[in-house]
Design an enzyme around this catalytic site. Structure first.
Site, PDB file in Angstrom:
ATOM      1  N   LYS B  57       0.734  -1.269  -0.023  1.00 39.14           N
ATOM      2  CA  LYS B  57      -0.021  -0.083  -0.133  1.00 39.14           C
ATOM      3  C   LYS B  57       0.811   1.217   0.019  1.00 39.14           C
ATOM      4  O   LYS B  57       1.843   1.310   0.774  1.00 39.14           O
ATOM      5  CB  LYS B  57      -0.763  -0.131   1.207  1.00 39.14           C
ATOM      6  N   SER B 126      -9.398   2.610   2.355  1.00 40.70           N
ATOM      7  CA  SER B 126      -8.311   3.155   1.529  1.00 40.70           C
ATOM      8  C   SER B 126      -7.368   2.234   0.999  1.00 40.70           C
ATOM      9  O   SER B 126      -6.617   2.721   0.133  1.00 40.70           O
ATOM     10  CB  SER B 126      -7.551   4.253   2.358  1.00 40.70           C
ATOM     11  N   SER B 150     -10.436   1.155   6.522  1.00 43.25           N
ATOM     12  CA  SER B 150      -9.832   1.116   5.312  1.00 43.25           C
ATOM     13  C   SER B 150      -9.317  -0.460   4.832  1.00 43.25           C
ATOM     14  O   SER B 150      -8.729  -0.334   3.650  1.00 43.25           O
ATOM     15  CB  SER B 150      -8.508   2.111   5.471  1.00 43.25           C
TER      16      SER B 150
END
Lengths: 421, 421
Positions: B57, B126, B150
């Site tokens: 990420k 996210s 997220s």
């Protein structure tokens, strides 16, 4: 006749003069840039910290400088952004002087900084440069951090005020991690009032009103700690002298701490395990550039099982609950800050034994100067309060500060220091 | 006849083929570099994760790539070092594919990634890229994080397994902070066994033995949460269906959660206050490059007093203690993972309401796929256990996984995926 207004540029010029005077012998900074200091003074707003200068420990990001972490691995590690704490201080009007020396990754390998009270002696570590530069009058606020004893011990050796707040009180964004269960950001200043001023800025995104009103605690609990027999005579004398001076105003009782005898060992277990993860990249890819001190820590961490680590975390939690049950509101703890006076530079940065316990417990602590040892060097004492009782602890410490002797200025004090504020 | 040995270079070649096939339409990566993937395969040792590929990420440092945080502010932010979690995965033999798309600073402004089950729909955020790339079969493990919802929400929308461990279980060094009271690193995988494999690597400096043995919990507590009326019909059906399927084997009771009705509000207060500090530099110096979503969050944080923040922290602590008193060993909680199926790309990344509570409580959670909504899109459910009961939760989830329906492969599944392992 009107008072001439002192501008941020006047403050910047004075700061640069102090840096130029002291740095050649003090060696507290890894970098400072007068061009940048003057540029920052131009853009600085006014706020509660206007006129105050800050040194940024070199594990903390300061835009426009290298963040070196006290390690050759990070040579040239130019940083664009400021850590959260730096942004907060700057928004409040403070001027950043530059980056202050840290030991390697805030552990043990020392940098070149000397103790301003005796240049053959260590300023302590890991927040070496911040403590020495504040003691020498170069800066007003030294950003510092503590994972074991990295703030309290240099404050004690350099004869300055060290404030390590409750775990988590100041934002850690932009600060290199060593052992996240313990890593705590704090400040080194010359008096408690300045620590309280910085605290109002650092505890939130917007500067809070300063509510610093020195006051007497209701009682003092004397904590000789399970390591009293490792204290040198000068530390024992300092703690006893402080107990006597404060005890003239407030009742003092002794706290039996035998139940905490394993705290320092638990601290070592947790710190080793977590540091082995936090510094995993350096250990895996740059081992030849690490000191034996730090590889020793990381080797030890690799040998600890997850079960042993979890058990240590749970025991630490139980000790926190046990201590919290012993502290009622209005209580201040009084404890040794370091084993003695500052050792010689050649002997390292000193033992962390008198802080491991308190860092494990996550309590706020203020180190107060004033007392001295057989060599005439500073010997601090620390006051502590319950978790989250930071504002109260600052108030109690402001009171205690007035009752302790006033330390003479160190040999390496900036003769050019204009008290223009 | 001997089995031909599959080398790291074979795995690298297959990974690159999957990236080349899917990425043009999936848009799950901000960057991947076949030259680097092949070089890493040359230097990779063998270990428990040999042959598995990882997406990182883009709030997590991966050496040799830009760490972009989903923001133009960090264009060109080339990073030399790996985050602690990346080092751990690589040391265990995993291959890093590249950087996966995150929303801006792991908050709400979406990136370009599509949902592999329906390309007009959001993968959630996210951790958008990690969830989409795992669902599409491009990678095996997506590194992800959660401060509100997220990880759980994109896992639910993309029909994959999301594991957000207990707060603090995985090392955060090298991961951008949003709200440190909540930020938790975790994984997205296609099955619970792979999450357990990664867990053995991520929980310490050295890979621990994998002790994954799917087993039945003693009881299930159904948690409709205080927000059940905000769940769409498909989410209600999914939770009820899961309760029925699991309830054939294990007693299910409903947990009254009215005492937790303020948890989501407390979460917003703490997150806003802390984000305003963590992103203070960006807010102060780069506001014109921030989205309205994130400036809204930071503006709100600036208006919260320290006293209100402290009070929220204390209430959160009390809720944690209250919940912990309700969970006995052997208990699994079953709760909604998201309000419904994935919204259209144009509608954003979905509501975090079904995770704020659990993130505030810091509990470990596994999102399980298998059920679908009216549009045939994935609707996950989450299982949770007590703080620190991560190993038990993975075992219970491994059992539950076998009782839920098997989700069809998404439209954008890598047709070239060779199951060479």
């Amino acid at each position: 006749m009107t008072q001439p207004q002192i501008t941020q540029q006047d403050h910047a010029a004075a700061l640069i003069r102090r840096l130029e005077t002291c740095e050649p012998s003090l060696k507290a900074f890894t970098a400072y840039d007068p061009v940048r200091i003057r540029a920052d003074a131009d853009s600085a707003g006014s706020g509660p910290l206007s006129g105050l200068s800050v040194g940024v420990k070199d594990i903390i990001d300061l835009g426009g400088y290298v963040t070196g972490h006290g390690s050759p691995i990070y040579d040239g590690n130019y940083t664009r952004t400021d850590a959260a704490c730096v942004t907060q201080l700057r928004n409040a009007g403070a001027l950043c002087a530059g980056k202050t020396v840290t030991t390697e990754f805030a552990f043990f390998r020392p940098g070149p900084t000397v103790n301003p009270h005796a240049t053959a002696r260590t300023p302590g570590g890991s927040s070496s440069g911040s403590a020495a530069a504040v003691a020498a009058g170069v800066i007003d606020i030294g950003l510092a951090s503590q994972t074991a004893a990295s703030l309290t011990r240099p404050a004690s050796y350099c004869g300055v005020v060290g404030f390590k707040p409750s775990y988590g009180r100041y934002a850690a964004a932009g600060v290199k991690s060593l052992a996240p269960s313990f890593d705590t950001l704090g400040t080194i200043t010359r008096d408690v009032a300045t620590a309280a001023l910085a605290d109002a800025v650092l505890k939130g995104p917007v500067a809070a009103p300063v509510a610093f009103t020195p006051e007497k605690p209701e009682r003092i609990l004397l904590c000789l700690t399970p390591h009293w027999n490792e204290a040198e005579e000068c530390t024992r004398n300092a703690v006893e002298k402080a107990a006597t001076l404060l005890g003239e105003k407030v009742p003092v009782a002794e706290l039996d701490m035998r139940a905490f005898k394993d705290a320092a060992t638990l601290h070592v277990t947790i710190m080793s395990y977590e540091a082995s993860q936090a510094l995993g990249w350096e250990y895996t890819h740059k081992r030849d550039q690490l000191s034996q001190q730090i590889t020793g820590l990381l080797d030890a961490g690799q040998k600890i099982s997850y079960a042993a680590y979890r058990a240590a975390l749970e025991q630490a939690h139980a000790l926190r609950e046990a201590l919290s049950a012993l502290i009622t509101p209005g209580t201040v703890l009084l404890a040794p800050a370091a084993p003695g006076e500052a050792p010689l530079m050649t002997e390292g940065t000193g033992s962390p034994i008198f802080s491991r316990l308190w860092t494990l417990l996550r309590l706020p602590t203020v180190t107060l100067p004033g007392l001295t040892g057989v060599k005439g060097l500073p010997v601090g004492v620390q006051l502590l309060a319950g978790l989250g009782e930071d504002a109260e602890l600052l108030n109690y410490s402001g009171w205690a500060e007035t009752l302790l002797p006033r330390l003479p200025k160190p040999g390496l004090y900036a003769a050019c220091r204009e008290e223009i504020r």
